[in-house]
Design an enzyme around this catalytic site. Structure first.
Site, PDB file in Angstrom:
ATOM      1  N   GLY A  46      18.886  38.936 -10.791  1.00  0.00           N
ATOM      2  CA  GLY A  46      18.397  39.819  -9.664  1.00  0.00           C
ATOM      3  C   GLY A  46      17.283  40.430  -9.951  1.00  0.00           C
ATOM      4  CD  GLN A  51      14.856  45.402 -11.258  1.00  0.00           C
ATOM      5  OE1 GLN A  51      15.417  44.678 -10.796  1.00  0.00           O
ATOM      6  NE2 GLN A  51      14.772  44.932 -12.634  1.00  0.00           N
ATOM      7  CB  CYS A  88      18.274  45.707 -16.523  1.00  0.00           C
ATOM      8  SG  CYS A  88      17.308  46.246 -15.406  1.00  0.00           S
ATOM      9  CG  LEU A  89      14.844  40.594 -15.079  1.00  0.00           C
ATOM     10  CD1 LEU A  89      14.469  40.181 -13.861  1.00  0.00           C
ATOM     11  CD2 LEU A  89      14.891  39.882 -16.138  1.00  0.00           C
ATOM     12  CG  HIS A 131      21.917  45.294 -12.064  1.00  0.00           C
ATOM     13  ND1 HIS A 131      21.950  45.793 -13.428  1.00  0.00           N
ATOM     14  CD2 HIS A 131      20.626  45.241 -11.893  1.00  0.00           C
ATOM     15  CE1 HIS A 131      21.095  45.970 -14.004  1.00  0.00           C
ATOM     16  NE2 HIS A 131      20.008  45.649 -13.240  1.00  0.00           N
ATOM     17  CD  GLU A 132      18.965  43.643  -9.148  1.00  0.00           C
ATOM     18  OE1 GLU A 132      17.884  44.265  -8.891  1.00  0.00           O
ATOM     19  OE2 GLU A 132      19.342  42.831 -10.077  1.00  0.00           O
ATOM     20  CG  HIS A 135      17.248  48.216 -10.226  1.00  0.00           C
ATOM     21  ND1 HIS A 135      16.624  49.128 -11.134  1.00  0.00           N
ATOM     22  CD2 HIS A 135      17.832  47.207 -10.731  1.00  0.00           C
ATOM     23  CE1 HIS A 135      16.633  48.488 -12.157  1.00  0.00           C
ATOM     24  NE2 HIS A 135      17.349  47.265 -12.209  1.00  0.00           N
TER      25      HIS A 135
END
Length: 155
Positions: A46, A51, A88-89, A131-132, A135
């Site tokens: 995701g 991000q 996480c990226l 998760h997203e 963010h």
């Protein structure tokens, strides 16, 4: 389409709340396309617009069956909880254990402005949706963790 730079830990933008998309225009459609390409290159599950440095409520999720575009996603309800490994990226090489709902129901808009519902999501889709959404609300991977994962624990 373009590969966007993924914001990494330490950048304060990650802690800011994203603004709703009021109008789906060419800029939003280009953002969706660029985020899909960026997520594919990064091999993640995701990616939220914050991000890539854009405070808009736009998300791409790929839970293994191809990318899903979400505009203004919202969690409607959750059920149960479980502890899951999560990365996480924006936090490369960091893995944690977090409590996440077992089932999630959510909604969003697609690129055409149509409302779409996701009922009783489970597994990676439910985890990525949460998760997203975190963010978009300025919440980070390392907030509310159960514990950090030891090196080699995922092998």
């Amino acid at each position: 389409m373009a590969i966007l730079n993924i914001v990494k830990t330490g950048d304060d933008i990650l802690k800011k709340r994203s603004r709703p998309v009021e109008k789906i225009d060419e800029r939003v459609l280009t953002l969706l396309d660029d985020m899909k390409e960026t997520l594919a290159k990064a091999n993640g599950a995701g990616l939220a617009a914050v991000q890539v440095g854009i405070l808009k409520r736009v998300v791409i999720i790929d839970a293994g069956e191809g990318p899903i575009e979400l505009i203004n996603p919202e969690i409607i309800s959750t059920e149960g909880s479980e502890e899951l490994y999560e990365g996480c990226l924006s936090f490369p090489d960091v893995w944690v254990v977090k409590k996440r709902p077992i089932k999630v129901t959510g909604k969003a808009l697609d690129r055409n402005g149509n409302e779409i519902y996701f009922e009783n999501m489970t597994g990676i889709m439910a985890q990525a949706f949460c998760h997203e959404t975190d963010h978009l609300n300025g919440k980070l991977l390392v907030d509310d963790i159960v514990r950090y994962v030891e090196k080699g624990e995922l092998e």
